[in-house]
Scaffold this motif. Structure first.
Motif, PDB file in Angstrom:
ATOM      1  N   MET A   1     -23.352  -5.859 -24.646  1.00 58.67           N
ATOM      2  CA  MET A   1     -24.085  -6.459 -25.780  1.00 58.67           C
ATOM      3  C   MET A   1     -24.371  -7.116 -26.245  1.00 58.67           C
ATOM      4  N   ARG A   2     -25.443  -8.285 -26.562  1.00 57.60           N
ATOM      5  CA  ARG A   2     -26.400  -9.548 -27.018  1.00 57.60           C
ATOM      6  C   ARG A   2     -25.962  -9.820 -27.732  1.00 57.60           C
ATOM      7  N   ALA A  17     -18.779 -18.063 -22.464  1.00 54.14           N
ATOM      8  CA  ALA A  17     -17.702 -18.120 -21.175  1.00 54.14           C
ATOM      9  C   ALA A  17     -17.255 -16.249 -20.650  1.00 54.14           C
ATOM     10  N   GLY A  18     -16.634 -16.518 -21.753  1.00 53.90           N
ATOM     11  CA  GLY A  18     -15.397 -15.170 -21.723  1.00 53.90           C
ATOM     12  C   GLY A  18     -16.239 -14.258 -21.549  1.00 53.90           C
ATOM     13  N   TRP A  19     -16.933 -13.848 -22.896  1.00 55.22           N
ATOM     14  CA  TRP A  19     -17.766 -12.276 -22.934  1.00 55.22           C
ATOM     15  C   TRP A  19     -18.905 -13.143 -21.670  1.00 55.22           C
ATOM     16  N   GLY A 101     -12.617 -14.637 -37.438  1.00 56.25           N
ATOM     17  CA  GLY A 101     -11.614 -14.060 -36.000  1.00 56.25           C
ATOM     18  C   GLY A 101     -11.389 -15.146 -35.218  1.00 56.25           C
ATOM     19  N   PHE A 102     -10.798 -15.137 -34.142  1.00 48.91           N
ATOM     20  CA  PHE A 102     -10.700 -16.447 -33.359  1.00 48.91           C
ATOM     21  C   PHE A 102     -10.731 -17.724 -33.789  1.00 48.91           C
ATOM     22  N   ASN A 103      -9.766 -17.799 -34.983  1.00 47.23           N
ATOM     23  CA  ASN A 103      -9.927 -19.138 -35.120  1.00 47.23           C
ATOM     24  C   ASN A 103      -8.282 -19.279 -34.698  1.00 47.23           C
ATOM     25  N   LEU A 104      -7.512 -19.010 -34.805  1.00 45.28           N
ATOM     26  CA  LEU A 104      -6.140 -19.551 -34.460  1.00 45.28           C
ATOM     27  C   LEU A 104      -5.529 -19.650 -33.298  1.00 45.28           C
ATOM     28  N   CYS A 105      -6.519 -20.079 -32.620  1.00 43.99           N
ATOM     29  CA  CYS A 105      -6.276 -20.914 -30.778  1.00 43.99           C
ATOM     30  C   CYS A 105      -7.463 -21.458 -31.089  1.00 43.99           C
ATOM     31  N   HIS A 106      -6.580 -22.719 -30.218  1.00 51.66           N
ATOM     32  CA  HIS A 106      -7.305 -23.671 -29.148  1.00 51.66           C
ATOM     33  C   HIS A 106      -8.743 -23.384 -28.148  1.00 51.66           C
ATOM     34  N   ASP A 107      -9.595 -24.366 -28.461  1.00 54.06           N
ATOM     35  CA  ASP A 107     -10.647 -23.675 -26.682  1.00 54.06           C
ATOM     36  C   ASP A 107      -9.951 -23.445 -25.942  1.00 54.06           C
ATOM     37  N   SER A 108      -9.008 -24.035 -25.726  1.00 55.60           N
ATOM     38  CA  SER A 108      -7.847 -23.599 -23.751  1.00 55.60           C
ATOM     39  C   SER A 108      -7.664 -22.574 -23.570  1.00 55.60           C
ATOM     40  N   VAL A 109      -7.462 -21.795 -24.905  1.00 56.92           N
ATOM     41  CA  VAL A 109      -6.663 -20.925 -24.765  1.00 56.92           C
ATOM     42  C   VAL A 109      -8.051 -19.514 -24.345  1.00 56.92           C
ATOM     43  N   TRP A 110      -8.645 -20.153 -24.418  1.00 61.99           N
ATOM     44  CA  TRP A 110     -10.230 -19.148 -24.360  1.00 61.99           C
ATOM     45  C   TRP A 110     -10.587 -19.088 -22.767  1.00 61.99           C
ATOM     46  N   ARG A 111      -9.997 -20.501 -22.209  1.00 64.79           N
ATOM     47  CA  ARG A 111     -10.855 -20.901 -21.121  1.00 64.79           C
ATOM     48  C   ARG A 111      -9.826 -20.365 -20.180  1.00 64.79           C
ATOM     49  N   LEU A 112      -9.324 -19.570 -20.225  1.00 64.61           N
ATOM     50  CA  LEU A 112      -7.274 -19.667 -19.164  1.00 64.61           C
ATOM     51  C   LEU A 112      -8.469 -17.622 -18.473  1.00 64.61           C
ATOM     52  N   ARG A 137     -14.185  -5.589 -32.518  1.00 72.04           N
ATOM     53  CA  ARG A 137     -12.521  -5.210 -31.845  1.00 72.04           C
ATOM     54  C   ARG A 137     -13.336  -5.218 -30.491  1.00 72.04           C
ATOM     55  N   PRO A 138     -14.163  -4.055 -30.115  1.00 74.73           N
ATOM     56  CA  PRO A 138     -14.389  -4.552 -28.640  1.00 74.73           C
ATOM     57  C   PRO A 138     -14.830  -5.479 -28.297  1.00 74.73           C
ATOM     58  N   LEU A 139     -15.126  -6.973 -28.304  1.00 78.97           N
ATOM     59  CA  LEU A 139     -14.982  -8.256 -27.779  1.00 78.97           C
ATOM     60  C   LEU A 139     -14.030  -8.668 -27.784  1.00 78.97           C
ATOM     61  N   VAL A 140     -12.539  -8.096 -28.277  1.00 74.91           N
ATOM     62  CA  VAL A 140     -11.304  -9.227 -28.140  1.00 74.91           C
ATOM     63  C   VAL A 140     -11.134  -8.454 -27.373  1.00 74.91           C
ATOM     64  N   THR A 141     -11.551  -7.005 -27.052  1.00 74.02           N
ATOM     65  CA  THR A 141     -10.625  -6.170 -25.458  1.00 74.02           C
ATOM     66  C   THR A 141     -11.219  -6.727 -24.697  1.00 74.02           C
ATOM     67  N   ASP A 142     -12.538  -7.437 -24.752  1.00 72.36           N
ATOM     68  CA  ASP A 142     -13.547  -7.232 -23.029  1.00 72.36           C
ATOM     69  C   ASP A 142     -12.469  -9.042 -23.093  1.00 72.36           C
ATOM     70  N   LEU A 143     -12.101  -9.347 -23.528  1.00 69.78           N
ATOM     71  CA  LEU A 143     -11.673 -10.810 -23.609  1.00 69.78           C
ATOM     72  C   LEU A 143      -9.809 -10.465 -22.767  1.00 69.78           C
ATOM     73  N   GLY A 144      -9.351  -9.785 -23.158  1.00 72.95           N
ATOM     74  CA  GLY A 144      -8.193  -9.489 -22.804  1.00 72.95           C
ATOM     75  C   GLY A 144      -7.329  -9.398 -23.533  1.00 72.95           C
ATOM     76  N   CYS A 145      -7.366  -9.437 -24.775  1.00 74.93           N
ATOM     77  CA  CYS A 145      -6.404  -9.524 -26.023  1.00 74.93           C
ATOM     78  C   CYS A 145      -7.231  -7.667 -26.658  1.00 74.93           C
ATOM     79  N   THR A 146      -5.379  -8.205 -27.758  1.00 81.13           N
ATOM     80  CA  THR A 146      -5.187  -7.210 -28.947  1.00 81.13           C
ATOM     81  C   THR A 146      -6.037  -7.717 -29.829  1.00 81.13           C
ATOM     82  N   PRO A 147      -6.875  -6.326 -30.550  1.00 80.11           N
ATOM     83  CA  PRO A 147      -7.136  -6.796 -31.967  1.00 80.11           C
ATOM     84  C   PRO A 147      -6.578  -5.980 -32.735  1.00 80.11           C
TER      85      PRO A 147
END
Length: 194
Positions: A1-2, A17-19, A101-112, A137-147
């Motif tokens: 996806m773009r 970076a994750g996407w 969405g994606f507002n509950l975690c610090h950016d450091s979590v997304w860098r793991l 939803r698939p963009l959450v899954t693609d980061l190894g997370c559960t939507p």
């Protein structure tokens, strides 16, 4: 996806970076730099809004109608109260499908390298119109997370308040994660008294 990303700060960089690692085409734009906000805003069917909450309405002028916008912003007011950027976005741009969405975690979590903790994938609540949530939803899954379906647009304010509440706890030295008990092994949820 773009995916276009509006904002070159910590959240936009980390999620982008994750996407990219998951195979998505990502274009990040900012006020300064080689890619403008307008270029990033027009890049694809999904745009991540990763700017300070005070700039959300102004920055969205660079996004064409019909785009799905992911709002990861938080507006924590003095005393760890909450502002509501989602409501301002929807009021200013009703022609966009906005997902909180994606507002509950610090950016450091997304860098793991992994977002699995104690054998459980990180859960990411999403609030917004059902069709837009289905796009994100698939963009959450693609980061190894559960939507997690957090409900419609009317529930976005609760997600914003949750972030402000948790940030206040963290700044106060509390382990905010400990307030939510994990699911019991018998399938029940550990949040309610038996």
């Amino acid at each position: 996806m773009r995916i276009g990303i509006l904002g070159t700060g910590n959240m936009g960089t980390a999620l982008g970076a994750g996407w990219r690692a998951a195979g998505h085409e990502v274009l990040t734009g900012g006020r300064r730099g080689p890619v403008s906000l307008a270029e990033a805003g027009r890049f694809g069917p999904v745009v991540l809004l990763a700017v300070p909450a005070t700039a959300v309405v102004e920055v969205l002028t660079h996004v064409p109608a019909g785009v799905t916008v992911i709002d990861c912003t938080n507006e924590v007011t003095p005393g760890f109260g909450v502002g509501h950027p989602y409501a301002r976005i929807v009021a200013a741009r009703p022609d966009l499908a906005v997902v909180k969405g994606f507002n509950l975690c610090h950016d450091s979590v997304w860098r793991l390298a992994s977002r699995t903790f104690g054998g459980r994938a990180l859960a990411v609540p999403l609030c917004g119109p059902a069709d837009a949530v289905a796009t994100v939803r698939p963009l959450v899954t693609d980061l190894g997370c559960t939507p997690v379906d957090g409900g419609g647009p009317e529930r976005a304010a609760l997600l914003e308040a949750t972030a402000a509440f948790a940030i206040g706890l963290w700044f106060g030295g509390a382990d905010a994660q400990a307030i939510l008990q994990p699911t019991r092994t018998d399938g029940g949820v550990g949040l309610m008294a038996d």
